[in-house]
Structure formats: structure tokens, C-alpha cells
Write an enzyme that holds these catalytic residues in place. Sequence first.
Site, short mmCIF file in Angstrom:
data_model
loop_
_atom_site.label_atom_id
_atom_site.label_comp_id
_atom_site.label_asym_id
_atom_site.label_seq_id
_atom_site.Cartn_x
_atom_site.Cartn_y
_atom_site.Cartn_z
N SER A 180 0.87 -1.20 -0.03
CA SER A 180 -0.11 0.09 -0.04
C SER A 180 0.82 1.32 0.02
O SER A 180 1.97 1.28 0.49
CB SER A 180 -0.77 0.05 1.22
OG SER A 180 -1.42 1.43 1.40
N TYR A 194 -1.34 -0.43 10.66
CA TYR A 194 -1.77 -0.62 9.06
C TYR A 194 -0.42 -0.39 8.20
O TYR A 194 0.16 -1.12 7.48
CB TYR A 194 -3.06 0.03 8.52
CG TYR A 194 -3.20 -0.36 7.17
CD1 TYR A 194 -3.48 -1.73 6.98
CD2 TYR A 194 -3.32 0.75 6.26
CE1 TYR A 194 -3.74 -1.91 5.30
CE2 TYR A 194 -3.22 0.25 4.89
CZ TYR A 194 -3.67 -1.07 4.43
OH TYR A 194 -3.77 -1.42 3.21
#
Length: 253
Positions: free
Chosen positions: A140, A153
Site C-alpha cells: 500500500s 496498518y
Amino acid sequence: MNNKVVFITGATSGFGRATARRFAQAGWSLVLSGRRTDRLEELKKELAGQAAVHIATLDVRDADAVAAMVAALPAAFRPVRCLVNNAGLALAPIPAQKVVLKDWHTMIDTNVTGLVNVTHAVLPSLLETGAGASIVNLGSVAGSWPYPGGHVYGATKAFVQQFSYNLRCDLQGTGVRVTDIAPGMAETEFTLVRTGGDQAASDKLYRGTTPLTAEDIAEQIFYVATLPDHININRLEVMPTRQAWSAFAIDRD
Ligand code: NDP
Ligand code: 8X3
């Protein structure tokens, strides 16, 4: 190419489901996994006319279940040519100091431990394929660029990037390629999961802009996995045109 078998984790939604559809269109055989059996069955039914599909209900956090599922793959789905390590999630988009520890553990267990579990189990099959095999890991932009509420995250996705690069070093000479695909904002069920099922919050995030779609990322995954054998895309960072970085935040008196 004779053994066109793709193994996708998190095929019940978003990028994983779109990737299953993209590879099916190109005549690959599909190994599809996720925790929601009803969705796997629906997808198998949808794709039945296009591709051979093997489904397996699987929680990537369970290393023994992952190993058993891979060991039990029917002969027609071996060896695997492309592994798409896509299963993952974000939770608790709130300041770190307010997060319950369980949410951090869930992200680490899924995005880090789960991805490692699946990679370890499928690697022998990819090595059997050799030249032209690929591991495509879903990282990501959050793995490179910090933002408020990103805490664990983003850290899990930084792991995905470095694990991908380190795998490249060890797999040199085997023909197995490794790519870290790092998407920016994409409209899937991701924000619904991240906000604990808050549909209004999810809709609000994507409203008035043009996020990436699941199909956009599926196309990138298919692209890196079907390049000529001698080409390895190490990292592919993809953002919507309407997303960019922001200025540093300054705390003032
Ligand atoms: P979705 O929520 O739409 O899909 C996530 C998938 O992961 C689902 O199929 C879910 O299946 C699966 N999954 C979650 N936990 C587990 C688990 N423990 N075991 C097995 N499968 C699991 O999100 P996206 O498609 O957007 O996300 C896919 C990947 O892309 C994730 O790794 C995410 O971090 C990453 N990503 C997403 C971005 C975005 O903006 N959407 C941007 C950058 C990266 P089930 O619940 O059935 O198990
Ligand atoms: C998900 C994309 O921008 O929410 O990985 O971090 S973002």
C-alpha cells in the site's frame, strides 16, 4: 505457458475478486480462498464457464490450515504459477493512543503473519514452476507514506514491501519473480471493514473524487504476472490521479 494456475487470497471481495475475474478471462485456472464460503461459491458459479476453479475457505492467520489447504490442492491446480497475496485489512482509523490492542494484533496477524504463512506454503509449488512464476504482494502507499490513523496498518505494509525485496534476493536464480503492488485510494469494502461497518463513512471517503477501482488493480496484477519471464517489476505504486501527498503537519502554540 502450460501451467496457468493463479492462487489468490482474499478472493471474496475487492481486488481479490476482480483479480479472479481478470485471470479467468485469460483462461487461467483459479485457486480462490477467503473466509466467506458463500461468496467463494458464488464466484465459482459465476466463473465456471470460463475457467477451472478450486475454492477453499481459509483464514490466512491459521498456519496449519494454510499448509493443509496447499498440500491438498488437486493435481489440476499444481504447480502454482502466480500467487497473489491479497488478503488484508486495516482497522481503527483513529489515533494510536486510542486503539484497542486487539485491532493492532488483527492487522499484524492478517497482513504480516498471514501473508508469510501463505508464501511459505506455496513457495515450493512456485519453485517447481520456476521461470515465469510470480508472487504478487498487496502492499500500500501506506507502507511508504505516514498519515494520521495509519499506525500499525502502514507498518504492516512496510513489512510487505521489505519482505518482497528480500524474497527477490533469495529467489534470484530460481526464475520466481516478486512484486510489491502499492495502491493508493481504491473503492472496495476496505473502508467499510476499516470503520467497523460504517457505510456512510465509507461512502463519504469516496464521494466527490475518482478513486481507483478493484478492476484497475486487477489489471496491474495481471500485467506484472504475465510479463515476459525475464522482467520483474519490483514495486508498482499506483494512485488515482486525484490523490497526491500533503504538506507536513506542524503543531503550533
Ligand atoms: P476488501 O475488504 O474488499 O477485501 C479484503 C479481502 O481480504 C476479502 O476478500 C477478505 O475475505 C480477505 N481477508 C481479510 N482477512 C482475511 C483473513 N484473515 N483470511 C483470509 N482472507 C482475509 O479490501 P481490498 O480488496 O481493498 O483489499 C485487498 C488488499 O489490498 C488488502 O491487503 C489491503 O490492505 C490492500 N489495499 C487496499 C487499498 C484500498 O484502498 N482498497 C489500497 C492499498 C492496499 P474474507 O473476509 O471473506 O476472509
Ligand atoms: C489503503 C490505502 O490510502 O487508505 O492501503 O492507506 S490508504
